[in-house]
Each structure stands twice: as C-alpha cells, then as structure tokens.
Design a protein around this motif. Structure first.
Motif, PDB file in Angstrom:
ATOM      1  N   LEU A  29     -27.161 162.060  47.820  1.00  0.00           N
ATOM      2  CA  LEU A  29     -27.878 161.275  46.815  1.00  0.00           C
ATOM      3  C   LEU A  29     -26.956 160.340  46.045  1.00  0.00           C
ATOM      4  O   LEU A  29     -27.352 159.223  45.695  1.00  0.00           O
ATOM      5  N   ILE A  30     -25.742 160.783  45.770  1.00  0.00           N
ATOM      6  CA  ILE A  30     -24.799 159.926  45.043  1.00  0.00           C
ATOM      7  C   ILE A  30     -24.279 158.810  45.944  1.00  0.00           C
ATOM      8  O   ILE A  30     -24.115 157.670  45.516  1.00  0.00           O
ATOM      9  N   ALA A  31     -24.032 159.129  47.214  1.00  0.00           N
ATOM     10  CA  ALA A  31     -23.470 158.122  48.124  1.00  0.00           C
ATOM     11  C   ALA A  31     -24.513 157.108  48.587  1.00  0.00           C
ATOM     12  O   ALA A  31     -24.163 155.963  48.886  1.00  0.00           O
ATOM     13  N   ALA A  32     -25.768 157.481  48.653  1.00  0.00           N
ATOM     14  CA  ALA A  32     -26.807 156.611  49.224  1.00  0.00           C
ATOM     15  C   ALA A  32     -26.915 155.249  48.535  1.00  0.00           C
ATOM     16  O   ALA A  32     -26.983 154.223  49.233  1.00  0.00           O
ATOM     17  N   PRO A  33     -26.922 155.172  47.188  1.00  0.00           N
ATOM     18  CA  PRO A  33     -27.019 153.839  46.577  1.00  0.00           C
ATOM     19  C   PRO A  33     -25.843 152.920  46.907  1.00  0.00           C
ATOM     20  O   PRO A  33     -25.976 151.702  46.864  1.00  0.00           O
ATOM     21  N   GLY A  34     -24.701 153.486  47.234  1.00  0.00           N
ATOM     22  CA  GLY A  34     -23.556 152.678  47.627  1.00  0.00           C
ATOM     23  C   GLY A  34     -23.511 152.425  49.118  1.00  0.00           C
ATOM     24  O   GLY A  34     -23.091 151.365  49.568  1.00  0.00           O
ATOM     25  N   ALA A  35     -23.936 153.414  49.897  1.00  0.00           N
ATOM     26  CA  ALA A  35     -23.846 153.292  51.349  1.00  0.00           C
ATOM     27  C   ALA A  35     -24.877 152.315  51.910  1.00  0.00           C
ATOM     28  O   ALA A  35     -24.602 151.623  52.888  1.00  0.00           O
ATOM     29  N   ILE A  36     -26.042 152.251  51.314  1.00  0.00           N
ATOM     30  CA  ILE A  36     -27.080 151.356  51.837  1.00  0.00           C
ATOM     31  C   ILE A  36     -26.641 149.894  51.775  1.00  0.00           C
ATOM     32  O   ILE A  36     -26.751 149.183  52.776  1.00  0.00           O
ATOM     33  N   PRO A  37     -26.098 149.402  50.650  1.00  0.00           N
ATOM     34  CA  PRO A  37     -25.605 148.012  50.670  1.00  0.00           C
ATOM     35  C   PRO A  37     -24.446 147.793  51.638  1.00  0.00           C
ATOM     36  O   PRO A  37     -24.348 146.737  52.266  1.00  0.00           O
ATOM     37  N   VAL A  38     -23.590 148.801  51.777  1.00  0.00           N
ATOM     38  CA  VAL A  38     -22.447 148.663  52.685  1.00  0.00           C
ATOM     39  C   VAL A  38     -22.932 148.627  54.139  1.00  0.00           C
ATOM     40  O   VAL A  38     -22.451 147.831  54.938  1.00  0.00           O
ATOM     41  N   GLN A  40     -26.194 148.090  55.279  1.00  0.00           N
ATOM     42  CA  GLN A  40     -27.296 147.181  55.592  1.00  0.00           C
ATOM     43  C   GLN A  40     -27.001 145.728  55.237  1.00  0.00           C
ATOM     44  O   GLN A  40     -27.450 144.825  55.924  1.00  0.00           O
ATOM     45  N   PHE A  41     -26.274 145.510  54.164  1.00  0.00           N
ATOM     46  CA  PHE A  41     -26.051 144.159  53.661  1.00  0.00           C
ATOM     47  C   PHE A  41     -24.556 143.872  53.610  1.00  0.00           C
ATOM     48  O   PHE A  41     -23.743 144.767  53.639  1.00  0.00           O
ATOM     49  N   SER A  42     -24.212 142.617  53.497  1.00  0.00           N
ATOM     50  CA  SER A  42     -22.792 142.264  53.405  1.00  0.00           C
ATOM     51  C   SER A  42     -22.390 141.958  51.965  1.00  0.00           C
ATOM     52  O   SER A  42     -21.360 141.356  51.722  1.00  0.00           O
ATOM     53  N   SER A  43     -23.200 142.389  51.020  1.00  0.00           N
ATOM     54  CA  SER A  43     -22.925 142.078  49.613  1.00  0.00           C
ATOM     55  C   SER A  43     -22.521 143.328  48.835  1.00  0.00           C
ATOM     56  O   SER A  43     -22.995 143.566  47.732  1.00  0.00           O
ATOM     57  N   ALA A  44     -21.641 144.128  49.389  1.00  0.00           N
ATOM     58  CA  ALA A  44     -21.215 145.358  48.727  1.00  0.00           C
ATOM     59  C   ALA A  44     -20.284 145.043  47.565  1.00  0.00           C
ATOM     60  O   ALA A  44     -19.458 144.140  47.630  1.00  0.00           O
ATOM     61  N   GLN A  45     -20.447 145.800  46.500  1.00  0.00           N
ATOM     62  CA  GLN A  45     -19.628 145.658  45.298  1.00  0.00           C
ATOM     63  C   GLN A  45     -18.638 146.832  45.237  1.00  0.00           C
ATOM     64  O   GLN A  45     -18.819 147.845  45.916  1.00  0.00           O
ATOM     65  N   PRO A  46     -17.602 146.731  44.413  1.00  0.00           N
ATOM     66  CA  PRO A  46     -16.657 147.851  44.281  1.00  0.00           C
ATOM     67  C   PRO A  46     -17.332 149.162  43.863  1.00  0.00           C
ATOM     68  O   PRO A  46     -16.918 150.241  44.308  1.00  0.00           O
ATOM     69  N   ILE A  47     -18.369 149.087  43.043  1.00  0.00           N
ATOM     70  CA  ILE A  47     -19.068 150.303  42.631  1.00  0.00           C
ATOM     71  C   ILE A  47     -19.695 151.010  43.830  1.00  0.00           C
ATOM     72  O   ILE A  47     -19.801 152.236  43.853  1.00  0.00           O
ATOM     73  N   ASP A  48     -20.106 150.243  44.850  1.00  0.00           N
ATOM     74  CA  ASP A  48     -20.677 150.853  46.048  1.00  0.00           C
ATOM     75  C   ASP A  48     -19.653 151.721  46.775  1.00  0.00           C
ATOM     76  O   ASP A  48     -19.969 152.823  47.214  1.00  0.00           O
ATOM     77  N   TYR A  49     -18.438 151.239  46.871  1.00  0.00           N
ATOM     78  CA  TYR A  49     -17.378 152.018  47.522  1.00  0.00           C
ATOM     79  C   TYR A  49     -16.996 153.235  46.678  1.00  0.00           C
ATOM     80  O   TYR A  49     -16.676 154.293  47.216  1.00  0.00           O
ATOM     81  N   PHE A  50     -17.054 153.089  45.360  1.00  0.00           N
ATOM     82  CA  PHE A  50     -16.794 154.227  44.480  1.00  0.00           C
ATOM     83  C   PHE A  50     -17.855 155.316  44.677  1.00  0.00           C
ATOM     84  O   PHE A  50     -17.531 156.504  44.757  1.00  0.00           O
ATOM     85  N   LEU A  51     -19.131 154.917  44.770  1.00  0.00           N
ATOM     86  CA  LEU A  51     -20.206 155.892  44.983  1.00  0.00           C
ATOM     87  C   LEU A  51     -20.067 156.593  46.331  1.00  0.00           C
ATOM     88  O   LEU A  51     -20.313 157.798  46.437  1.00  0.00           O
TER      89      LEU A  51
END
Length: 128
Positions: A29-38, A40-51
C-alpha cells in the motif's frame, strides 16, 4: 516478543504469520502510489522513489524469524493439535524457514521488490 502462551494452535499460527501478512499489505500500500507513476508514466517524482524504497523496506522485513517457525512447529505437532492445523501450518513453517535462511542470499530484498513493484503492476493491469 514475550507474550502469554496462546490458547489454541490457530492463535499460535496467527501470532507467527500475522506480522508477515500485515507488513506485506502495508508495504504494498505504501509503495503503490509511487510505483504506479514509475511503472505507468514517465513523470515520476523523487517522492515516488522514496515511497517505493519505504514499501520495499517494510515488505522485506516481514519474514518471521526461525524462532517463530520453531514455536509454530512445536505447537502444530503437539498432541492436541488438529489435523487441519497440521495440514495448513506445516507448509507455512517450511516457507518461514526458506525465507529466514534465504535472507542470506537477499531473498528478503527480492520479496520486498516483488511486493512493491509486482502488486502495483497487477493493479494497473486489472484496472487499466
């Protein structure tokens, strides 16, 4: 963790595997909000990698210890243990031992990565 002796074999089993189930769910559950942008999309933010890192860390620490496995094993094979508990619990104890011993070769890291990346990937395929 020191606690009272469980009343039933099933309580002992849940005490041993409960943290595994809980940490797996929380890590995903914690990783999903970060993993989905990474994924599915090419617009990942640093917070996504942290999650993702946080979810992997939680999931990789979910394997019970060999002490938990020993306790469950002795409870399963006591005289009062029902056959169904032995059928359900014995493979779980084997999995716990494999996970604990496999941490020597980073099996826990691979498990954490699978939880953090594969579960969100499955969610993308299910709902996209």
């Amino acid at each position: 963790v020191v606690h009272e002796k469980p009343i039933s074999v099933y309580q002992n089993l849940m005490i041993g595997i409960g943290p595994f189930i809980f940490n797996t769910i929380v890590g995903a559950l914690i990783a999903a909000p970060g993993a989905i942008p990474v994924l599915q999309f090419s617009s990942a933010q640093p917070i996504d990698y942290f999650l993702i890192w946080l979810g992997v860390s939680i999931a990789m620490h979910s394997f019970p210890s060999t002490g938990d496995a020993n306790t469950i094993w002795h409870s399963l094979w006591s005289e009062k243990s029902p056959l169904l508990a032995k059928i359900i619990g014995s493979p779980l104890v084997v999995i716990i031992y494999i996970g604990a011993i496999g941490s020597i070769i980073w099996l826990d890291l691979f498990y954490g990565l699978a939880v953090a990346m594969l579960i969100p990937k499955m969610l993308i395929y299910m709902f996209a």
